[in-house]
Design a protein around this motif. Structure first.
Motif, PDB file in Angstrom:
ATOM      1  N   PHE A 168       0.942  -1.415   0.012  1.00 43.09           N
ATOM      2  CA  PHE A 168       0.239  -0.055   0.015  1.00 43.09           C
ATOM      3  C   PHE A 168       0.694   1.126  -0.037  1.00 43.09           C
ATOM      4  O   PHE A 168       1.752   1.402   0.715  1.00 43.09           O
ATOM      5  CB  PHE A 168      -0.872  -0.087   1.304  1.00 43.09           C
ATOM      6  CG  PHE A 168      -1.750   1.132   1.233  1.00 43.09           C
ATOM      7  CD1 PHE A 168      -2.956   1.282   0.360  1.00 43.09           C
ATOM      8  CD2 PHE A 168      -1.773   2.052   2.325  1.00 43.09           C
ATOM      9  CE1 PHE A 168      -3.845   2.321   0.341  1.00 43.09           C
ATOM     10  CE2 PHE A 168      -2.468   3.141   2.372  1.00 43.09           C
ATOM     11  CZ  PHE A 168      -3.781   3.179   1.256  1.00 43.09           C
ATOM     12  N   SER A 169       0.679   2.270  -0.900  1.00 45.76           N
ATOM     13  CA  SER A 169       1.474   3.420  -1.132  1.00 45.76           C
ATOM     14  C   SER A 169       0.999   4.607  -0.362  1.00 45.76           C
ATOM     15  O   SER A 169       1.860   5.274   0.110  1.00 45.76           O
ATOM     16  CB  SER A 169       1.689   3.498  -2.663  1.00 45.76           C
ATOM     17  OG  SER A 169       0.409   4.207  -3.242  1.00 45.76           O
ATOM     18  N   GLY A 170      -0.342   4.623  -0.343  1.00 51.34           N
ATOM     19  CA  GLY A 170      -0.983   5.775   0.461  1.00 51.34           C
ATOM     20  C   GLY A 170      -0.991   6.832  -0.742  1.00 51.34           C
ATOM     21  O   GLY A 170      -1.675   8.101  -0.450  1.00 51.34           O
ATOM     22  N   ASN A 171      -0.708   6.747  -1.937  1.00 58.91           N
ATOM     23  CA  ASN A 171      -0.707   7.736  -2.954  1.00 58.91           C
ATOM     24  C   ASN A 171      -2.137   7.565  -3.476  1.00 58.91           C
ATOM     25  O   ASN A 171      -2.515   6.484  -3.763  1.00 58.91           O
ATOM     26  CB  ASN A 171       0.346   7.674  -3.959  1.00 58.91           C
ATOM     27  CG  ASN A 171       0.350   8.473  -5.147  1.00 58.91           C
ATOM     28  OD1 ASN A 171      -0.500   9.450  -5.056  1.00 58.91           O
ATOM     29  ND2 ASN A 171       1.230   8.635  -6.194  1.00 58.91           N
ATOM     30  N   TYR A 172      -2.978   8.749  -3.671  1.00 56.92           N
ATOM     31  CA  TYR A 172      -4.276   8.699  -4.460  1.00 56.92           C
ATOM     32  C   TYR A 172      -4.301   8.140  -5.696  1.00 56.92           C
ATOM     33  O   TYR A 172      -5.241   7.952  -6.131  1.00 56.92           O
ATOM     34  CB  TYR A 172      -5.104   9.940  -3.662  1.00 56.92           C
ATOM     35  CG  TYR A 172      -4.638  11.107  -4.866  1.00 56.92           C
ATOM     36  CD1 TYR A 172      -5.457  11.498  -5.841  1.00 56.92           C
ATOM     37  CD2 TYR A 172      -3.335  11.945  -4.293  1.00 56.92           C
ATOM     38  CE1 TYR A 172      -4.758  12.576  -6.449  1.00 56.92           C
ATOM     39  CE2 TYR A 172      -3.109  13.074  -5.183  1.00 56.92           C
ATOM     40  CZ  TYR A 172      -3.837  13.313  -6.143  1.00 56.92           C
ATOM     41  OH  TYR A 172      -3.496  14.486  -7.067  1.00 56.92           O
ATOM     42  N   LEU A 173      -3.144   8.406  -6.380  1.00 59.47           N
ATOM     43  CA  LEU A 173      -3.207   8.153  -7.745  1.00 59.47           C
ATOM     44  C   LEU A 173      -3.120   6.577  -8.071  1.00 59.47           C
ATOM     45  O   LEU A 173      -3.529   6.162  -8.914  1.00 59.47           O
ATOM     46  CB  LEU A 173      -2.066   8.803  -8.587  1.00 59.47           C
ATOM     47  CG  LEU A 173      -2.312  10.479  -8.741  1.00 59.47           C
ATOM     48  CD1 LEU A 173      -1.099  11.131  -9.235  1.00 59.47           C
ATOM     49  CD2 LEU A 173      -3.533  10.642  -9.328  1.00 59.47           C
ATOM     50  N   LEU A 174      -2.194   5.913  -7.269  1.00 58.24           N
ATOM     51  CA  LEU A 174      -1.741   4.634  -7.301  1.00 58.24           C
ATOM     52  C   LEU A 174      -1.740   3.963  -5.938  1.00 58.24           C
ATOM     53  O   LEU A 174      -0.646   4.212  -5.196  1.00 58.24           O
ATOM     54  CB  LEU A 174      -0.375   4.329  -8.140  1.00 58.24           C
ATOM     55  CG  LEU A 174      -0.148   2.664  -8.213  1.00 58.24           C
ATOM     56  CD1 LEU A 174      -1.415   2.049  -9.129  1.00 58.24           C
ATOM     57  CD2 LEU A 174       1.179   2.703  -8.926  1.00 58.24           C
ATOM     58  N   LYS A 175      -2.882   3.506  -5.285  1.00 58.68           N
ATOM     59  CA  LYS A 175      -2.875   3.084  -3.946  1.00 58.68           C
ATOM     60  C   LYS A 175      -2.049   1.680  -3.926  1.00 58.68           C
ATOM     61  O   LYS A 175      -1.456   1.640  -2.776  1.00 58.68           O
ATOM     62  CB  LYS A 175      -4.335   2.794  -3.627  1.00 58.68           C
ATOM     63  CG  LYS A 175      -5.079   4.206  -3.556  1.00 58.68           C
ATOM     64  CD  LYS A 175      -6.797   3.891  -3.063  1.00 58.68           C
ATOM     65  CE  LYS A 175      -7.431   5.195  -3.802  1.00 58.68           C
ATOM     66  NZ  LYS A 175      -7.926   5.263  -4.668  1.00 58.68           N
ATOM     67  N   CYS A 176      -2.341   0.986  -4.908  1.00 57.88           N
ATOM     68  CA  CYS A 176      -1.692  -0.606  -4.742  1.00 57.88           C
ATOM     69  C   CYS A 176      -0.969  -0.624  -6.094  1.00 57.88           C
ATOM     70  O   CYS A 176      -1.910  -0.960  -7.034  1.00 57.88           O
ATOM     71  CB  CYS A 176      -2.462  -1.361  -4.518  1.00 57.88           C
ATOM     72  SG  CYS A 176      -2.066  -3.341  -4.085  1.00 57.88           S
ATOM     73  N   PRO A 177       0.159  -1.056  -6.126  1.00 57.85           N
ATOM     74  CA  PRO A 177       0.750  -1.499  -7.369  1.00 57.85           C
ATOM     75  C   PRO A 177       0.497  -2.826  -7.927  1.00 57.85           C
ATOM     76  O   PRO A 177       0.433  -3.218  -8.997  1.00 57.85           O
ATOM     77  CB  PRO A 177       2.091  -1.227  -7.207  1.00 57.85           C
ATOM     78  CG  PRO A 177       2.523  -1.484  -5.890  1.00 57.85           C
ATOM     79  CD  PRO A 177       1.307  -0.784  -5.160  1.00 57.85           C
ATOM     80  N   VAL A 178       0.279  -3.658  -6.960  1.00 58.76           N
ATOM     81  CA  VAL A 178      -0.238  -5.040  -7.125  1.00 58.76           C
ATOM     82  C   VAL A 178      -1.909  -5.164  -7.643  1.00 58.76           C
ATOM     83  O   VAL A 178      -1.866  -5.813  -8.949  1.00 58.76           O
ATOM     84  CB  VAL A 178      -0.059  -5.977  -6.050  1.00 58.76           C
ATOM     85  CG1 VAL A 178      -0.454  -7.369  -6.184  1.00 58.76           C
ATOM     86  CG2 VAL A 178       1.420  -5.809  -5.578  1.00 58.76           C
ATOM     87  N   HIS A 179      -2.480  -4.477  -6.982  1.00 60.21           N
ATOM     88  CA  HIS A 179      -3.965  -4.743  -7.276  1.00 60.21           C
ATOM     89  C   HIS A 179      -4.500  -3.124  -7.342  1.00 60.21           C
ATOM     90  O   HIS A 179      -5.254  -2.771  -6.590  1.00 60.21           O
ATOM     91  CB  HIS A 179      -4.860  -5.443  -6.503  1.00 60.21           C
ATOM     92  CG  HIS A 179      -4.217  -6.828  -6.479  1.00 60.21           C
ATOM     93  ND1 HIS A 179      -4.788  -8.013  -7.656  1.00 60.21           N
ATOM     94  CD2 HIS A 179      -3.792  -7.467  -5.706  1.00 60.21           C
ATOM     95  CE1 HIS A 179      -4.336  -9.044  -7.276  1.00 60.21           C
ATOM     96  NE2 HIS A 179      -3.334  -8.894  -6.093  1.00 60.21           N
ATOM     97  N   PRO A 180      -4.233  -2.331  -8.535  1.00 63.19           N
ATOM     98  CA  PRO A 180      -4.733  -0.977  -8.242  1.00 63.19           C
ATOM     99  C   PRO A 180      -6.273  -0.670  -8.202  1.00 63.19           C
ATOM    100  O   PRO A 180      -6.825   0.104  -7.942  1.00 63.19           O
ATOM    101  CB  PRO A 180      -4.112  -0.458  -9.448  1.00 63.19           C
ATOM    102  CG  PRO A 180      -3.735  -1.378 -10.458  1.00 63.19           C
ATOM    103  CD  PRO A 180      -3.447  -2.735  -9.639  1.00 63.19           C
ATOM    104  N   GLY A 181      -7.028  -1.495  -9.030  1.00 63.16           N
ATOM    105  CA  GLY A 181      -8.508  -1.691  -9.429  1.00 63.16           C
ATOM    106  C   GLY A 181      -9.305  -2.051  -7.998  1.00 63.16           C
ATOM    107  O   GLY A 181     -10.322  -1.576  -7.889  1.00 63.16           O
ATOM    108  N   GLU A 182      -8.431  -2.959  -7.040  1.00 68.71           N
ATOM    109  CA  GLU A 182      -9.187  -3.327  -6.163  1.00 68.71           C
ATOM    110  C   GLU A 182      -8.824  -2.697  -4.752  1.00 68.71           C
ATOM    111  O   GLU A 182      -9.476  -2.893  -3.734  1.00 68.71           O
ATOM    112  CB  GLU A 182      -8.992  -4.991  -5.848  1.00 68.71           C
ATOM    113  CG  GLU A 182      -9.581  -5.686  -6.919  1.00 68.71           C
ATOM    114  CD  GLU A 182      -9.054  -7.024  -6.758  1.00 68.71           C
ATOM    115  OE1 GLU A 182      -8.375  -7.542  -5.893  1.00 68.71           O
ATOM    116  OE2 GLU A 182      -9.408  -7.967  -7.816  1.00 68.71           O
TER     117      GLU A 182
END
Length: 110
Positions: free
Chosen positions: A67-81
């Motif tokens: 979890f990145s905490g960035n509102y643009l890319l919250k999760c690089p593994v499952h960004p849609g979920e």
């Protein structure tokens, strides 16, 4: 036309005289029914809100190491979920243990 209005007024007066003994019990029942429906509506709203909050607290994303905490890319593994109900039970969840272990290991290094 005047006769019709006079007849209608007489019928309305007779109807009111007929139902007058029943008005107090009818109003009593209607008032309590409205009160009961209001309480029931409030109860169901609170119950559904608690169930929804409990479901939202099961989302593990904020404790995941990806979890990145960035509102643009919250999760690089499952960004849609990420941060949705679909993330509950994520197969790629990896817990981040921040707290006692990190501070304890820092104290040992010093």
């Amino acid at each position: 036309m005047y006769e019709f209005l006079h007849l209608l007024s007489a019928l309305a007066h007779a109807f009111i005289q007929f139902i007058q003994p029943f008005l107090v019990p009818i109003c009593f029942v209607v008032a309590w029914a409205v009160f009961a429906m209001g309480v029931w509506s409030l109860w169901t709203a609170v119950r559904d809100s608690v169930k929804r909050a409990h479901r939202m607290h099961q989302i593990p994303c904020s404790q995941c190491q990806y979890f990145s905490g960035n509102y643009l890319l919250k999760c690089p593994v499952h960004p849609g979920e990420a941060l949705s109900e679909e993330a509950i039970g994520c197969p790629d969840f990896a817990s981040v243990e921040l707290g006692w272990n990190v501070t304890h290991s820092l104290k040992q290094d010093v």
